[in-house]
Enzyme design. Structure first.
Site, PDB file in Angstrom:
ATOM      1  N   HIS A   1       0.838  -1.199   0.000  1.00  0.00           N
ATOM      2  CA  HIS A   1       0.000   0.000   0.000  1.00  0.00           C
ATOM      3  C   HIS A   1       0.873   1.248   0.000  1.00  0.00           C
ATOM      4  O   HIS A   1       1.571   1.525   0.974  1.00  0.00           O
ATOM      5  CB  HIS A   1      -0.873  -0.040   1.268  1.00  0.00           C
ATOM      6  CG  HIS A   1      -1.853   1.073   1.379  1.00  0.00           C
ATOM      7  ND1 HIS A   1      -1.781   2.030   2.358  1.00  0.00           N
ATOM      8  CD2 HIS A   1      -2.951   1.376   0.630  1.00  0.00           C
ATOM      9  CE1 HIS A   1      -2.799   2.865   2.234  1.00  0.00           C
ATOM     10  NE2 HIS A   1      -3.508   2.496   1.186  1.00  0.00           N
TER      11      HIS A   1
ATOM     12  N   HIS B   1      -1.153  10.128  -3.280  1.00  0.00           N
ATOM     13  CA  HIS B   1      -2.423   9.638  -2.736  1.00  0.00           C
ATOM     14  C   HIS B   1      -3.540  10.666  -2.833  1.00  0.00           C
ATOM     15  O   HIS B   1      -4.701  10.316  -3.008  1.00  0.00           O
ATOM     16  CB  HIS B   1      -2.239   9.221  -1.278  1.00  0.00           C
ATOM     17  CG  HIS B   1      -3.511   8.783  -0.639  1.00  0.00           C
ATOM     18  ND1 HIS B   1      -4.302   9.623   0.126  1.00  0.00           N
ATOM     19  CD2 HIS B   1      -4.176   7.604  -0.688  1.00  0.00           C
ATOM     20  CE1 HIS B   1      -5.371   8.966   0.540  1.00  0.00           C
ATOM     21  NE2 HIS B   1      -5.328   7.750   0.064  1.00  0.00           N
TER      22      HIS B   1
HETATM   23  O1  G3P Z   1      -6.707   1.733  -2.712  1.00  0.00           O
HETATM   24  C1  G3P Z   1      -6.813   0.935  -1.564  1.00  0.00           C
HETATM   25  C2  G3P Z   1      -6.681   1.867  -0.487  1.00  0.00           C
HETATM   26  O2  G3P Z   1      -5.498   2.547  -0.724  1.00  0.00           O
HETATM   27  C3  G3P Z   1      -7.838   2.794  -0.524  1.00  0.00           C
HETATM   28  O3  G3P Z   1      -7.641   3.778   0.304  1.00  0.00           O
HETATM   29  O4  G3P Z   1      -7.404   6.130   0.565  1.00  0.00           O
HETATM   30  O5  G3P Z   1      -5.426   4.667   0.884  1.00  0.00           O
HETATM   31  O6  G3P Z   1      -6.292   5.111  -1.401  1.00  0.00           O
HETATM   32  P1  G3P Z   1      -6.631   4.964   0.055  1.00  0.00           P
HETATM   33 CA    CA Z   2      -5.151   3.708  -2.892  1.00  0.00          CA
END
Ligand code: G3P
Ligand code: CA
Length: 326
Positions: free
Chosen positions: A28, A70
């Site tokens: 992530h 992000h």
């Molecule tokens: O994309 C999966 C997860 O990353 C969704 O949340 O806000 O971290 O992009 P975000």
């Molecule tokens: Ca994401």
């Protein structure tokens, strides 16, 4: 005829092997538990730790270049307020879309902070090195080159960020992301890549109007987050999941949508999604932000052994790789 029966049996065997495969470890924002998110360094570390897929959240620069960030805002991960103090909008925020790639490249990226400058995850990276914003193509090249050199096939997990907002600003981010993937021969259902988005209307457009072949993942949030106009309460119903399965290959819910946090009982979402053939890749495993009194082993057991999810977004790739492969 015998041959086709044999093929079917082999095919069934292979399919069942696929469905019983070890779940995917999705890095992530790279190895964001250790290095500032989405930087080339964070991506490289995630690769070295053994991620199966590495995430790229994508937004667009003023000159139309897809960059890996992000947020549509720059304030909480860069020094934009120091470097360009006059370039904020009326709401006081700095938007990536208001800066050319050259300007974005002149910024330094730091560990995520709140708007007062306080680091969100206190124990994470505390250094002052000059990390920079990466373009989407730089990250594609980095992972492609590492794959070639290490004889691996680590995949891309790319998110189209805020497509409705980009369109309001006159920018078709989905077209730009798809054009980039096609340039690199990645709009392909058989390649190691997923494209994810919170906006269901946009994913339908990506699949049906823009003709995407790549595997798609519908992210699920809560309606009050304001991520998109999608009604996530409706989208989680069995009838809507069935419809969803005609557009996407899987869903990315946040973990509390899978299990009632009071009773620790499954909500039924995994069962209902699996029943219509959707994979489930929840977000986000953070060992430094676990609920009080809960261990990382308990969370990983719950997700992988009890719920049987097909993959997991994690800031800590090393922990999840160790859990799944030890
Ligand atoms: O994309 C999966 C997860 O990353 C969704 O949340 O806000 O971290 O992009 P975000
Ligand atoms: Ca994401």
């Amino acid at each position: 005829m015998k041959k086709s029966i044999l093929s079917l049996s082999l095919g069934t065997l292979l399919l069942s092997q696929v469905s019983w495969a070890i779940p995917l470890v999705i890095a992530h924002r790279g190895a964001s538990g250790y290095l500032p998110e989405h930087t080339m360094e964070s991506t490289t570390l995630a690769f070295a730790m053994g991620a199966d897929f590495i995430e790229q959240d994508v937004v667009i620069s003023k000159d139309g270049v897809p960059v890996v960030l992000h947020d549509i805002h720059l304030d909480t991960v860069t020094n934009v307020a120091d470097k360009f103090p006059l370039r904020k909008r009326e709401d006081g925020r700095y938007y990536a879309l208001d800066f050319t790639l050259a300007e974005l490249k002149s910024l330094t990226v730091h560990e995520r902070s709140d708007l007062d400058g306080k680091q969100i995850f206190q124990q994470r990276y505390q250094g002052t090195a000059q990390f920079t914003i990466a373009t989407f193509e730089e990250q594609i090249e980095l992972i492609t080159q590492l794959n070639r050199q290490f004889d691996k096939n680590i995949g891309f997990y790319s998110e189209i960020k805020s497509p409705a907002w980009h369109l309001e600003q006159g920018v078709d981010i989905s077209k730009i992301v798809l054009a980039t993937l096609r340039k690199h021969d990645l709009d392909d259902a058989n390649k190691a890549i997923y494209v994810q988005c919170f906006d269901y209307a946009e994913l339908k457009r990506v699949r049906n109007d823009l003709g995407a072949k790549v595997k798609l993942i519908q992210l699920l949030g809560e309606n009050d987050w304001g991520e998109s106009a999608t009604d996530y309460d409706v989208l989680r119903t069995p009838a809507k999941l069935k419809e969803l399965a005609t557009v996407v290959q899987g869903i990315g819910p946040w973990i509390p949508q899978l299990v009632d946090m009071q009773t620790m009982q499954p909500t039924g979402l995994v069962k209902n999604a699996h029943a219509v053939g959707l994979d489930i890749h929840p977000y986000t495993f953070r060992q430094d932000a676990l609920p009080e009194g809960v261990t990382k082993q308990q969370v990983l057991d719950l997700l992988f052994k009890d719920l049987k999810v097909d993959g997991l977004f994690t800031d800590f790739t090393d922990t999840v790789v160790d859990y799944l492969h030890d």
